[in-house]
Design an enzyme around this catalytic site. Structure first.
Site, PDB file in Angstrom:
ATOM      1  N   GLN A  17       0.765  -1.242   0.000  1.00  0.00           N
ATOM      2  CA  GLN A  17       0.000   0.000   0.000  1.00  0.00           C
ATOM      3  C   GLN A  17       0.796   1.293   0.000  1.00  0.00           C
ATOM      4  O   GLN A  17       0.499   2.202  -0.777  1.00  0.00           O
ATOM      5  CB  GLN A  17      -0.967   0.024   1.200  1.00  0.00           C
ATOM      6  CG  GLN A  17      -1.887   1.233   1.207  1.00  0.00           C
ATOM      7  CD  GLN A  17      -2.871   1.255   2.354  1.00  0.00           C
ATOM      8  OE1 GLN A  17      -3.489   2.279   2.638  1.00  0.00           O
ATOM      9  NE2 GLN A  17      -3.049   0.141   3.037  1.00  0.00           N
ATOM     10  N   ASN A  96       9.604   0.178  -1.673  1.00  0.00           N
ATOM     11  CA  ASN A  96       9.297   0.034  -0.247  1.00  0.00           C
ATOM     12  C   ASN A  96       9.627  -1.385   0.232  1.00  0.00           C
ATOM     13  O   ASN A  96       8.884  -1.999   0.983  1.00  0.00           O
ATOM     14  CB  ASN A  96       7.846   0.410   0.069  1.00  0.00           C
ATOM     15  CG  ASN A  96       6.816  -0.476  -0.626  1.00  0.00           C
ATOM     16  OD1 ASN A  96       7.066  -1.026  -1.692  1.00  0.00           O
ATOM     17  ND2 ASN A  96       5.644  -0.613  -0.022  1.00  0.00           N
ATOM     18  N   LYS A 136      10.674  -4.192  10.474  1.00  0.00           N
ATOM     19  CA  LYS A 136       9.579  -4.211   9.499  1.00  0.00           C
ATOM     20  C   LYS A 136       8.371  -3.525  10.114  1.00  0.00           C
ATOM     21  O   LYS A 136       8.035  -3.756  11.277  1.00  0.00           O
ATOM     22  CB  LYS A 136       9.243  -5.647   9.116  1.00  0.00           C
ATOM     23  CG  LYS A 136       8.172  -5.770   8.043  1.00  0.00           C
ATOM     24  CD  LYS A 136       7.883  -7.225   7.694  1.00  0.00           C
ATOM     25  CE  LYS A 136       8.995  -7.825   6.870  1.00  0.00           C
ATOM     26  NZ  LYS A 136       8.652  -9.180   6.376  1.00  0.00           N
ATOM     27  N   VAL A 137       7.680  -2.704   9.327  1.00  0.00           N
ATOM     28  CA  VAL A 137       6.566  -1.905   9.854  1.00  0.00           C
ATOM     29  C   VAL A 137       5.350  -2.039   8.944  1.00  0.00           C
ATOM     30  O   VAL A 137       5.472  -2.013   7.715  1.00  0.00           O
ATOM     31  CB  VAL A 137       6.964  -0.418   9.984  1.00  0.00           C
ATOM     32  CG1 VAL A 137       5.762   0.435  10.345  1.00  0.00           C
ATOM     33  CG2 VAL A 137       8.051  -0.255  11.037  1.00  0.00           C
ATOM     34  N   ASP A 168       0.310   3.957   5.967  1.00  0.00           N
ATOM     35  CA  ASP A 168       0.641   3.526   4.606  1.00  0.00           C
ATOM     36  C   ASP A 168       0.354   4.616   3.576  1.00  0.00           C
ATOM     37  O   ASP A 168       1.261   5.167   2.955  1.00  0.00           O
ATOM     38  CB  ASP A 168      -0.150   2.263   4.260  1.00  0.00           C
ATOM     39  CG  ASP A 168       0.525   1.001   4.773  1.00  0.00           C
ATOM     40  OD1 ASP A 168       1.759   0.965   4.809  1.00  0.00           O
ATOM     41  OD2 ASP A 168      -0.183   0.051   5.127  1.00  0.00           O
TER      42      ASP A 168
END
Length: 415
Positions: A17, A96, A136-137, A168
């Site tokens: 996203q 990303n 990681k997010v 996002d």
């Protein structure tokens, strides 16, 4: 009519996203966005939350309009050669990936600059440099780490995340602005540069008023416009404020007629100082206009619970739209709580292109959001998302590959 970003070519290495939000916005403004995907799989969201078996999900289609899709095996040397050519001919690379993934693919900043010194490399990461930069997010993690969740919800409940994708999509919007700024600077510098938008930073930027309130709280020990005042003592950090306004104008969500069965039969009501007399007249409480407890904003602050309870007695006699019609006659700030169904069916949003109906060759017609930014000389036409690898041969031909070479790449499963 030309588009604002006509002639700009974007190499899109994004997925899910945050990145696709950024590149879709650039595509809406006219950039040629080439989405690079893994053959046979593609963006993970193509298969997530599917409502039609075997068809690209709404999750994917609503984030990848106006793009071209190519499939490339980036682990194959011939696939890397395709990417080399793309980097040489594109203006911006957007990614990303997890931290370090682009480097592990062999495309370090130094390598990219060697191929194309004018290339702008734009990245979404969960955190900026620091102890969490390799973590990681996802959306809700960003909302929590960016300060939004701790200040959302009611004081007697846990922290809450919002349904708005501020982690996002919010970060994608920030990154798009950074890319456009870098493209503009390149006009004078002639050089590319790195653009980074950490999700934590973007969320914090969107809830900066709470950082403002933290400093006010530390200085004064109280915040009189918060619902905790005057009954509940403040701690050392900004508390959750429920539905109170964050801008100094007291506001609250109030029930309207039908609230017992309709979860969205509510209205947001702001008691702006300039229209206080009008508020009192509308609800039949004219004695409050000059009453010593209510005549000025500071005097009203300790009595906000009583004030909104009285206003709610009035709103409960009206539907949210009837209340809107009456309140707008007196310039009293208010807004209905609109459901997604109501938004989807609102004619004015269709007319402005905010909600758009798109025809997809496999799923048929579906609704999506259009460009939220309207420009008089760069009209947005929302085109369907690409099928997986739909434009592979077209893009390779533009890169100078012959039909025979393309056939060979397909046979060897590079594309």
């Amino acid at each position: 009519m030309s588009k604002a970003l006509d002639g700009v070519r974007i190499l899109d290495f994004t997925h899910v996203q945050s990145g696709p939000t950024c590149t879709q916005l650039l595509a809406w403004f006219g950039a040629d966005v080439i989405k690079v995907e893994k053959a046979g799989e593609g963006d993970a969201t193509r298969g997530q939350l599917r409502d039609i078996p075997g068809v690209d999900s709404l999750y994917f289609t609503m984030l990848n309009h106006n793009k071209r899709s190519i499939t490339v095996n980036t682990k194959d040397p011939k696939g890397k050669e395709v990417l080399d050519r793309l980097i040489k001919t594109c203006d911006v690379l957007v990614e990303n990936f997890a931290p370090g993934a682009l480097d592990r693919m062999g495309f370090t900043w130094e390598r990219i600059q060697e191929l194309n010194p004018r290339m702008i490399v734009a990245s979404v990461k969960g955190f900026g440099p620091g102890k969490y930069e390799d973590c990681k997010v996802y959306e809700n993690v960003a909302q929590c780490a960016g300060g939004a969740a701790s200040t959302t919800g009611f004081d007697d409940g846990p922290p809450l995340v919002t349904g708005a994708q501020i982690g996002d999509s919010g970060t994608g919007l920030h990154l798009a602005l950074g890319i456009v700024a870098a493209l503009y600077q390149r006009n004078s510098s002639g050089r590319g540069q790195k653009v980074l938008a950490p999700m934590q930073d973007a969320v914090l930027n969107l809830c900066r008023v709470k950082l403002r309130d933290q400093q006010r709280l530390e200085r004064t020990g109280t915040m009189n416009e918060y619902p905790q005042y005057p009954d509940t003592p403040f701690g050392d950090s900004v508390p959750r404020a429920g539905n109170a306004s964050g801008g100094g104008q007291p506001g609250s969500i109030l029930k309207c007629k039908g609230w017992e069965t309709d979860p969205n039969a509510y209205i947001y009501f702001i008691t702006q100082a300039a229209v206080w007399p009008a508020v009192c007249k509308v609800i039949g409480q004219e004695d409050w206009i000059a009453h010593p407890d209510y005549a000025t904003p500071p005097k009203r602050l300790p009595h906000l619970k009583k004030i909104f309870a009285r206003i709610e007695e009035w709103t409960m006699t009206k539907t949210k739209f009837e209340a809107m019609d009456i309140l707008n006659q007196f310039d009293i700030p208010c807004g209905p709580i609109l459901s997604m169904k109501e938004i989807a069916e609102e004619p004015s949003l269709r007319a402005t292109g905010t909600v758009v109906e798109v025809d997809h060759p496999e799923r048929g017609k579906y609704l999506t959001v259009g460009n939220p930014i309207k420009m008089s000389d760069s009209i947005t036409e929302v085109k369907r998302s690409p099928l997986l690898g739909e434009h592979t041969e077209e893009v390779l031909a533009q890169l100078g590959y012959s039909s025979a070479e393309i056939g060979s790449l397909r046979e060897s499963k590079v594309i």
